[in-house]
Design a protein around this motif. Structure first.
Motif, mmCIF file in Angstrom:
data_model
loop_
_atom_site.group_PDB
_atom_site.id
_atom_site.type_symbol
_atom_site.label_atom_id
_atom_site.label_comp_id
_atom_site.label_asym_id
_atom_site.label_seq_id
_atom_site.Cartn_x
_atom_site.Cartn_y
_atom_site.Cartn_z
ATOM 1 N N SER A 69 0.825 -1.205 0.000
ATOM 2 C CA SER A 69 0.000 0.000 0.000
ATOM 3 C C SER A 69 0.859 1.254 0.000
ATOM 4 O O SER A 69 0.588 2.220 -0.734
ATOM 5 C CB SER A 69 -0.921 -0.013 1.228
ATOM 6 O OG SER A 69 -1.706 1.151 1.273
ATOM 7 N N ALA A 70 1.921 1.240 0.812
ATOM 8 C CA ALA A 70 2.813 2.399 0.857
ATOM 9 C C ALA A 70 3.548 2.576 -0.466
ATOM 10 O O ALA A 70 3.824 3.706 -0.892
ATOM 11 C CB ALA A 70 3.820 2.228 1.995
ATOM 12 N N PHE A 71 3.836 1.480 -1.145
ATOM 13 C CA PHE A 71 4.587 1.522 -2.395
ATOM 14 C C PHE A 71 3.746 2.048 -3.559
ATOM 15 O O PHE A 71 4.201 2.883 -4.339
ATOM 16 C CB PHE A 71 5.108 0.124 -2.724
ATOM 17 C CG PHE A 71 5.762 -0.012 -4.070
ATOM 18 C CD1 PHE A 71 7.007 0.554 -4.314
ATOM 19 C CD2 PHE A 71 5.141 -0.722 -5.099
ATOM 20 C CE1 PHE A 71 7.618 0.427 -5.551
ATOM 21 C CE2 PHE A 71 5.748 -0.854 -6.338
ATOM 22 C CZ PHE A 71 6.979 -0.273 -6.562
ATOM 23 N N ALA A 72 2.503 1.558 -3.668
ATOM 24 C CA ALA A 72 1.717 1.878 -4.857
ATOM 25 C C ALA A 72 0.349 2.471 -4.577
ATOM 26 O O ALA A 72 -0.239 3.110 -5.444
ATOM 27 C CB ALA A 72 1.553 0.618 -5.714
ATOM 28 N N GLY A 73 -0.196 2.240 -3.381
ATOM 29 C CA GLY A 73 -1.510 2.779 -3.058
ATOM 30 C C GLY A 73 -2.665 1.939 -3.554
ATOM 31 O O GLY A 73 -3.747 1.939 -2.964
ATOM 32 N N VAL A 74 -2.434 1.218 -4.650
ATOM 33 C CA VAL A 74 -3.465 0.364 -5.244
ATOM 34 C C VAL A 74 -2.812 -0.923 -5.739
ATOM 35 O O VAL A 74 -1.593 -1.000 -5.889
ATOM 36 C CB VAL A 74 -4.182 1.049 -6.429
ATOM 37 C CG1 VAL A 74 -4.863 2.335 -6.006
ATOM 38 C CG2 VAL A 74 -3.197 1.327 -7.579
ATOM 39 N N ALA A 113 -6.362 -12.159 0.600
ATOM 40 C CA ALA A 113 -7.518 -11.591 -0.099
ATOM 41 C C ALA A 113 -8.184 -10.501 0.733
ATOM 42 O O ALA A 113 -8.599 -9.459 0.209
ATOM 43 C CB ALA A 113 -8.517 -12.692 -0.430
ATOM 44 N N LYS A 114 -8.286 -10.720 2.038
ATOM 45 C CA LYS A 114 -8.895 -9.717 2.920
ATOM 46 C C LYS A 114 -8.099 -8.413 2.881
ATOM 47 O O LYS A 114 -8.679 -7.323 2.858
ATOM 48 C CB LYS A 114 -8.954 -10.251 4.351
ATOM 49 C CG LYS A 114 -9.909 -11.411 4.550
ATOM 50 C CD LYS A 114 -9.874 -11.915 5.984
ATOM 51 C CE LYS A 114 -10.434 -10.908 6.957
ATOM 52 N NZ LYS A 114 -10.538 -11.464 8.342
ATOM 53 N N LEU A 115 -6.780 -8.535 2.860
ATOM 54 C CA LEU A 115 -5.933 -7.349 2.895
ATOM 55 C C LEU A 115 -5.759 -6.718 1.518
ATOM 56 O O LEU A 115 -5.561 -5.503 1.403
ATOM 57 C CB LEU A 115 -4.569 -7.721 3.483
ATOM 58 C CG LEU A 115 -4.620 -8.167 4.952
ATOM 59 C CD1 LEU A 115 -3.308 -8.800 5.373
ATOM 60 C CD2 LEU A 115 -4.955 -6.989 5.861
ATOM 61 N N ALA A 116 -5.830 -7.537 0.474
ATOM 62 C CA ALA A 116 -5.708 -7.005 -0.885
ATOM 63 C C ALA A 116 -6.987 -6.317 -1.343
ATOM 64 O O ALA A 116 -6.944 -5.410 -2.185
ATOM 65 C CB ALA A 116 -5.363 -8.134 -1.855
ATOM 66 N N TYR A 117 -8.109 -6.721 -0.798
ATOM 67 C CA TYR A 117 -9.414 -6.244 -1.258
ATOM 68 C C TYR A 117 -9.510 -4.717 -1.335
ATOM 69 O O TYR A 117 -9.874 -4.171 -2.389
ATOM 70 C CB TYR A 117 -10.505 -6.827 -0.362
ATOM 71 C CG TYR A 117 -11.908 -6.423 -0.710
ATOM 72 C CD1 TYR A 117 -12.590 -7.028 -1.762
ATOM 73 C CD2 TYR A 117 -12.576 -5.425 0.007
ATOM 74 C CE1 TYR A 117 -13.890 -6.664 -2.087
ATOM 75 C CE2 TYR A 117 -13.868 -5.051 -0.301
ATOM 76 C CZ TYR A 117 -14.520 -5.661 -1.342
ATOM 77 O OH TYR A 117 -15.801 -5.292 -1.666
ATOM 78 N N PRO A 118 -9.173 -3.983 -0.280
ATOM 79 C CA PRO A 118 -9.306 -2.522 -0.392
ATOM 80 C C PRO A 118 -8.364 -1.905 -1.422
ATOM 81 O O PRO A 118 -8.695 -0.876 -2.029
ATOM 82 C CB PRO A 118 -8.976 -2.023 1.021
ATOM 83 C CG PRO A 118 -8.247 -3.132 1.681
ATOM 84 C CD PRO A 118 -8.779 -4.389 1.091
ATOM 85 N N LEU A 119 -7.205 -2.523 -1.645
ATOM 86 C CA LEU A 119 -6.272 -1.998 -2.647
ATOM 87 C C LEU A 119 -6.783 -2.270 -4.058
ATOM 88 O O LEU A 119 -6.568 -1.456 -4.963
ATOM 89 C CB LEU A 119 -4.892 -2.628 -2.455
ATOM 90 C CG LEU A 119 -4.215 -2.355 -1.110
ATOM 91 C CD1 LEU A 119 -2.870 -3.059 -1.031
ATOM 92 C CD2 LEU A 119 -4.055 -0.858 -0.882
ATOM 93 N N LEU A 120 -7.454 -3.393 -4.252
ATOM 94 C CA LEU A 120 -8.067 -3.697 -5.546
ATOM 95 C C LEU A 120 -9.272 -2.787 -5.793
ATOM 96 O O LEU A 120 -9.483 -2.298 -6.910
ATOM 97 C CB LEU A 120 -8.489 -5.166 -5.594
ATOM 98 C CG LEU A 120 -7.347 -6.188 -5.632
ATOM 99 C CD1 LEU A 120 -7.846 -7.576 -5.234
ATOM 100 C CD2 LEU A 120 -6.724 -6.249 -7.029
#
Length: 254
Positions: A69-74, A113-120
């Motif tokens: 998240s810090a690296f790309a935000g998404v 998946a739980k942690l990737a979800y908001p970034l996706l």
């Protein structure tokens, strides 16, 4: 307005299929976040981020996605590729070994998946590609924990596809067959394929496929990219793509 560079995250980045997939996405112009408990060494994309972590550890998974998240935000794509394979008869497999395989191969995907979800979601949608195995649909002796984890990953893929579809997140699985990787070569030592040397075992294994050869990591990377790229597979979700040289098409009694 300049188009944003797409970002993908892959676990198991330092393995055979992982390295090929990192290279494939980087060459296609993506920014790559790679994760592995082993060091990647030289050659990781300069504009990417490599994270040394063990996905069987829930705290490591949290750290991975904090750094991503810090690296790309998404994130536009997540490829759950890391896996552990223990080759042992079921009755000799310990509870600790079973749990470690499940933590590495299945629980890590659930937590990721739980942690990737908001970034996706922040990217406007995207894709998750879960690297399962042909062992999910047809297996052999002395690999029960691995086969069970990969079968569970297919069910999880379908469940994730249903739940994530409203946010424009597609979830598919790829089921590689015999691919020339360090994991395959290590697995050939369990004795299910005859041959004195590793080259003999690989040749004997190749004869069992319809194509008459084992696959190469780049071929799996290409299929992963197809499932990941919404420009190519926009109408696919909740599916299992078998890439095995035709091995599962042939009856074992033939």
């Amino acid at each position: 307005m300049e188009e944003r560079q797409r970002v993908m995250l892959i676990t198991g980045a330092a393995g055979g299929v992982g390295r090929a997939t990192v290279a494939y996405f980087a060459q296609a112009g993506w920014r790559v976040v790679g994760v592995d408990r082993a060091d990647f060494g030289a050659g990781f994309p300069e504009n990417g981020l490599f994270i040394r972590a063990d996905i069987s550890n829930p705290q490591d998974i949290e750290t991975i996605y904090q750094q991503a998240s810090a690296f790309a935000g998404v994130l536009d794509v997540v490829v759950n590729n890391a896996a552990m394979q223990i080759t042992r008869p079921l009755v000799e497999t310990s509870v600790e070994e079973w749990d470690l395989v499940m933590a590495s191969n299945l629980r890590s995907v659930f937590l990721g998946a739980k942690l990737a979800y908001p970034l996706l979601v922040a990217a406007g949608g995207g894709a998750i590609v879960n690297v399962s195995s042909v062992h999910a649909v047809a297996t052999s002796a002395n690999i029960a924990a691995y086969a069970a984890s990969k079968g569970g990953l297919l069910a999880l893929t379908r469940a994730m596809a249903i739940e994530f579809a409203p946010q424009n997140i597609r979830v598919n699985a790829i089921l590689p067959g015999a691919v020339d990787t360090p994991m395959l070569r290590a697995g050939l030592n369990r004795g299910h394929v005859g041959g004195e040397s590793m080259s003999d075992r690989l040749e004997n294994l190749a004869r069992k496929t319809v194509n008459g050869r084992v696959g190469q990591p780049q071929e799996i990377a290409s299929a992963i990219y197809f499932l990941a790229d919404g420009r190519q597979s926009s109408f696919m979700t909740g599916q299992a793509l078998i890439v095995d040289g035709g091995a599962t098409a042939r009856l074992s009694t033939e």
